[in-house]
Design an enzyme around this catalytic site. Structure first.
Site, PDB file in Angstrom:
ATOM      1  CB  CYS A  24      84.406  23.532  18.914  1.00 33.21           C
ATOM      2  SG  CYS A  24      85.922  23.836  19.829  1.00 33.21           S
ATOM      3  CG  ASP A  25      78.986  22.424  16.014  1.00 28.58           C
ATOM      4  OD1 ASP A  25      79.153  22.949  14.892  1.00 28.58           O
ATOM      5  OD2 ASP A  25      78.250  21.440  16.189  1.00 28.58           O
ATOM      6  CB  ILE A  26      78.755  29.113  17.542  1.00 30.21           C
ATOM      7  CG1 ILE A  26      79.411  29.094  18.920  1.00 30.21           C
ATOM      8  CG2 ILE A  26      77.666  30.182  17.466  1.00 30.21           C
ATOM      9  CD1 ILE A  26      78.480  28.791  20.071  1.00 30.21           C
TER      10      ILE A  26
END
Length: 181
Positions: free
Chosen positions: A50-52
């Site tokens: 969810c936060d690459i």
């Protein structure tokens, strides 16, 4: 991690910092993709990060990437193909399904990884203006590839054109394929 974040190496020019050469960038891109494949396919539950983004890719002493910061991650059982959740992540890396309120899948990480790959290639943030105007980063790169085919113009100027053209072409295509048309 001894070498810090990928973000530091791409965007923060320090007097004593060494520019990441193309070979290293390419290996970081491959290692990051392998890490995501592991999270999505090999773990007992699928893990959607969810936060690459470059800040969440840490580099060990050999500059081998490690996906980090699982604070926003979502665990999805193998029996579920998608999950409804509130928006998670960072502007510039959010997949369209986050914004539209649709259920997300591991493809949200693929989208973010594509944006990160564009940044690895170009050495610029995906939210920076391109040329005289601001444009959507994936479209700008696709246009450059299709119009003049001069992919070296996409490469970070700090690499000074020293890149394997086949790898660069492949990386540009993969980054483009990570985004819906």
């Amino acid at each position: 991690m001894p070498k810090g974040s990928l973000d530091f190496h791409l965007f923060h020019e320090e007097k004593d910092s060494k520019v990441l050469d193309w070979k290293t960038r390419y290996q970081i891109a491959l290692g990051t993709a392998r890490g995501l494949a592991y999270l999505h396919e090999k773990c007992r539950d699928c893990i959607i990060h969810c936060d690459i983004k470059p800040e969440n890719i840490l580099l060990d002493s050999e500059l081998c990437p490690k996906v980090a910061d699982f604070g926003l991650a979502k665990f999805v059982g193998r029996e579920f193909s998608r999950v409804l959740t509130t928006i998670r992540g960072t502007v510039g890396y959010l997949a369209p399904e986050w914004i539209s309120g649709m259920p997300i899948t591991a493809k949200a990480d693929v989208y973010s990884n594509g944006m990160t790959l564009f940044e690895i290639i170009s050495g610029r943030r995906n939210t920076e203006s391109v040329g005289q105007k601001f444009g959507f980063f994936p479209i700008w790169i696709a246009r450059k590839i299709n119009e003049d085919g001069e992919i070296l113009s996409l490469l970070d100027h700090k690499v000074e054109g020293n890149a394997d053209l086949e790898e660069l072409n492949k990386a540009c295509k993969v980054a483009s394929w990570c985004h819906p048309r």
